[in-house]
Scaffold this active site. Structure first.
Site, short mmCIF file in Angstrom:
data_model
loop_
_atom_site.label_atom_id
_atom_site.label_comp_id
_atom_site.label_asym_id
_atom_site.label_seq_id
_atom_site.Cartn_x
_atom_site.Cartn_y
_atom_site.Cartn_z
N ARG A 227 -11.71 2.92 1.14
CA ARG A 227 -11.16 2.39 -0.47
C ARG A 227 -10.54 1.00 0.27
O ARG A 227 -9.63 1.19 1.52
CB ARG A 227 -10.34 3.34 -0.90
CG ARG A 227 -10.12 3.08 -2.48
CD ARG A 227 -10.74 2.81 -3.19
NE ARG A 227 -9.92 2.50 -4.84
CZ ARG A 227 -10.49 1.95 -5.49
NH1 ARG A 227 -11.34 1.58 -5.58
NH2 ARG A 227 -9.77 2.04 -6.83
N THR B 84 -19.47 -0.56 -10.60
CA THR B 84 -19.78 -0.50 -9.53
C THR B 84 -20.86 0.54 -9.51
O THR B 84 -22.32 -0.15 -10.19
CB THR B 84 -18.87 1.36 -9.96
OG1 THR B 84 -17.65 0.78 -9.54
CG2 THR B 84 -18.94 1.95 -8.65
N THR C 57 -17.65 -0.27 -4.77
CA THR C 57 -17.26 -1.45 -5.93
C THR C 57 -17.33 -2.60 -5.51
O THR C 57 -16.25 -2.48 -4.55
CB THR C 57 -16.60 -0.51 -6.74
OG1 THR C 57 -16.56 -1.05 -7.40
CG2 THR C 57 -15.51 -0.40 -6.20
N ASP D 264 -7.46 -1.62 -9.92
CA ASP D 264 -6.90 -0.48 -10.38
C ASP D 264 -5.52 0.22 -9.77
O ASP D 264 -4.77 1.04 -9.98
CB ASP D 264 -8.33 0.39 -8.55
CG ASP D 264 -9.34 0.47 -9.66
OD1 ASP D 264 -9.01 0.22 -11.13
OD2 ASP D 264 -10.28 0.12 -9.13
N SER E 68 -8.83 5.90 -7.37
CA SER E 68 -9.86 5.27 -8.29
C SER E 68 -10.97 6.39 -8.95
O SER E 68 -10.09 7.54 -9.11
CB SER E 68 -10.66 4.99 -7.42
OG SER E 68 -12.46 5.25 -7.37
N SER E 69 -11.62 5.75 -9.61
CA SER E 69 -12.54 6.73 -10.29
C SER E 69 -13.71 7.51 -9.75
O SER E 69 -14.67 8.62 -10.79
CB SER E 69 -12.33 6.66 -11.57
OG SER E 69 -11.29 6.03 -12.38
N GLY F 75 -16.20 2.91 -13.65
CA GLY F 75 -14.75 3.02 -14.59
C GLY F 75 -14.17 3.95 -14.32
O GLY F 75 -14.70 5.28 -13.99
O1 DON Z 1 -12.30 2.22 -7.87
C1 DON Z 1 -12.41 2.63 -9.86
O2 DON Z 1 -12.55 3.54 -10.46
C2 DON Z 1 -13.13 1.31 -9.62
N1 DON Z 1 -13.10 0.66 -9.57
C3 DON Z 1 -14.28 1.88 -10.31
C4 DON Z 1 -15.85 0.39 -10.97
C5 DON Z 1 -16.52 0.67 -11.78
O3 DON Z 1 -16.53 1.53 -11.20
C6 DON Z 1 -17.47 -0.14 -12.67
N2 DON Z 1 -18.33 -0.17 -13.38
N3 DON Z 1 -19.05 -0.52 -13.90
#
Ligand code: DON
Length: 566
Positions: free
Chosen positions: A102, A377, A395, A419, A448-449, A470
């Site tokens: 990350r 992502t 991502t 985030d 993060s998710s 997300g």
């Molecule tokens: O880390 C995270 O949770 C976000 N930056 C993820 C972003 C994401 O999944 C966008 N996708 N559609």
């Protein structure tokens, strides 16, 4: 002389034929069944790159690293060398490992860096500017994981991506239309031009070449970590920062390090669930949801009936309320992870569940776990012939990250700083709010998710999966798991069937179009739920271990995902 020429010609021809035969034996599709090894990713050329490495004798980690670099070329909306992510591994002997690559906040970052003098959030600063970028982690992560588990030479693994960037990849229809839609944004943010902009419109089937990216990948190939975090690429990143008032320094790059972490694990109805620990909240949410659901019998409720959606939405609401209060980078904060996953705590969280009525989010606060002891992502899944399994979610955060391409190096900067909780209670681009636990601090990782997951049954591999989306990542992964375990669905149906999502705030259930009947929707509204129709939730790329000992790769129908294997 002529004979020698003839032999050389024949040898080249035969090599070509062999290559074709290898390709012919490979199955490439959205769903492939009964294969021994498989890669499922967001782009056919990336899945193909991974499988070619498996064919050369590489293991699942080699293939995952190759797929990751290929996605950085042919899936620039989320594949990256300028972003970060998590890779979860299960070796064929049943050991687990995880590398957290990350992004981190730069050293000059500070808690209020996106607020103006009146302490209001400045629109766009954490998403659209050079200040939005965290220190990239992907290259360090790929190199370290390869050093620990890889079998083939790193140069051999990255070379296909060097070539793909130089010679170009084929645009899918979705890619052509998104690049056309975003052309003006790319022009504005990259006044000297970039590979994603051309005169006229992109068409499906066009070849997109990225010579600067190819050279940047070559430097990683030739100098390893130093080829990105030092030398020319590092200088180009720092120059880019100076051009746009960004704050990432040469020191930030030099000091970046990915981290090996112990994965989180729990059980659900006799299955072992292994997933991502903080700084992702995805794994915690997934395990909390499964834990809250276990005392109930969703399998006895009709699939997507109002009762089933209501039960799960109420569990989701409660899990996301906890996320907002407690979750952050636990290298920096005390996070009650064990307590948040405690079975008694999760039962207590559902004690206020009313089977007949929605509990408004205003009436749900985060629980008190401490008292209980005990829009881009990408995800890809890989399993090799020996049974090593890898789940990677990576991502740039938003689609194409910040939209800013590092001049001279051809790759996109992430906008992952969004985030963080830029101000307590202020929603990020996924509508998620946070608290001090996720406040900005130098070198801290933003919450993060991302939820790469590996599920096992009786010590054997059962499922490898993950998703973009997300905040909707853990709820998408969760639904695929219960579709399989509680509803006994066929893998393809488990992935493709409609999904829904609640994240506490905003207080509503997002439901994919056409996934519930008008009557069910009406009954949910009568219970007090607000419904919000969306076109798609998550894109789960998964591998299933079949009863016959072979594998099934399923690429989500949402997008250009592709499974490739043999
Ligand atoms: O880390 C995270 O949770 C976000 N930056 C993820 C972003 C994401 O999944 C966008 N996708 N559609």
């Amino acid at each position: 002389m002529n004979r020698i020429m003839a032999i050389v010609f024949l040898a080249i021809l035969l090599a070509g034929c062999r290559q074709d035969r290898v390709t012919d034996q490979m199955k490439e599709n959205r769903v492939i069944k009964d294969v021994k090894a498989v890669v499922v990713s967001a782009h056919p050329q990336a899945s193909h790159a991974g499988v070619m490495i498996l064919k050369k004798g590489g293991n699942a980690v080699d293939a995952a690293v190759a797929t990751g670099f290929a996605l950085a070329v042919c899936y620039p909306a989320a594949g990256n060398i300028g972003g970060g992510g998590f890779m979860l591994i299960r070796t064929s002997t049943g050991d687990h490992d995880l590398i957290d690559f990350r992004e981190k906040a730069p050293q000059a970052a500070s808690k209020d860096m996106y607020l103006d003098a009146g302490r209001n959030v400045v629109t766009g600063l954490s998403t659209d500017t050079h200040l939005a970028a965290g220190v990239p982690g992907s290259v360090d992560g790929m190199i370290r994981i390869h050093a620990k588990y890889g079998r083939l030479d790193f140069r051999e693994i990255i070379q296909p991506s060097v070539d793909l960037a130089a010679n170009g990849f084929i645009l899918t229809r979705e890619q052509a239309s998104s690049l056309n839609r975003l052309a003006e944004m790319f022009r504005q943010k990259n006044p000297d031009g970039c590979a994603f902009v051309k005169e006229g419109q992109w068409e499906q089937g066009d070849t997109l070449c990225q010579p600067e990216l190819s050279a940047a990948l070559e430097r990683i190939r030739d100098y390893g970590r130093e080829g990105f975090y030092a030398g020319l690429t590092a200088r180009l990143i720092v120059d880019e920062m100076k051009r746009g008032n960004g704050i990432i320094t040469a020191d930030d790059l030099e000091n970046y390090s990915s981290v090996f972490r112990k994965p989180l694990s729990s059980t659900y109805r006799g299955y072992d669930i292994v997933t991502c620990p903080p700084p992702s909240a995805g794994g915690i949410i997934l395990l909390q949801l499964l834990g809250m659901l276990e005392p109930f019998s969703p399998g006895e409720m009709k699939f997507h009936s109002p009762e089933m959606i209501h039960l799960i939405a109420e569990a989701q609401r409660r899990a996301f309320a906890d996320r907002a209060k407690y979750a952050g980078d636990d290298d920096f904060i005390e996070m009650p992870v064990r307590e948040m996953l405690n079975g008694n705590y999760l039962k207590e969280r559902m004690a206020s569940f009313d089977p007949l009525a929605a509990t408004p989010s205003s009436a749900i606060e985060a629980g008190d776990p401490v008292n209980f002891e005990s829009q881009e992502t990408t995800h890809y899944s890989v399993v090799d012939e020996e049974g090593n399994a890898v789940a990677v979610t990576t991502t740039l955060n938003g689609s194409y990250g910040s939209g800013i391409v590092v001049k001279g190096a051809g790759f996109l900067l992430n906008n992952e700083m969004d985030d963080f909780s830029v101000k307590p209670g202020f929603p990020n681009m996924y509508g998620l709010t946070g608290s001090l636990a996720n406040a900005i601090e130098p070198e801290k990782r933003m919450l993060s998710s991302m939820t790469p997951v590996i599920v096992e049954k009786e010590g054997k591999l059962f499922l490898v999966a993950g998703s973009p989306g997300g905040s909707t990542i853990p709820t998408s992964v969760f639904q695929v798991i219960i579709n399989l375990i509680d509803y006994n669905m066929d893998p393809r149906v488990a992935v493709d069937t409609g999904r829904f999502h609640h994240q506490w705030l905003p207080d509503r259930i997002s439901i994919e179009r056409n996934s519930v009947t008008a009557e069910s929707a009406g009954r949910l509204q009568k219970m007090g739920h607000v419904l919000h129709e969306v076109s798609g939730l998550g894109r789960v790329n998964a591998v299933f271990a079949l009863q016959n000992g072979l594998l099934e790769g399923v690429a989500d129908k949402r997008g250009d995902n592709s499974a490739s294997g043999y």
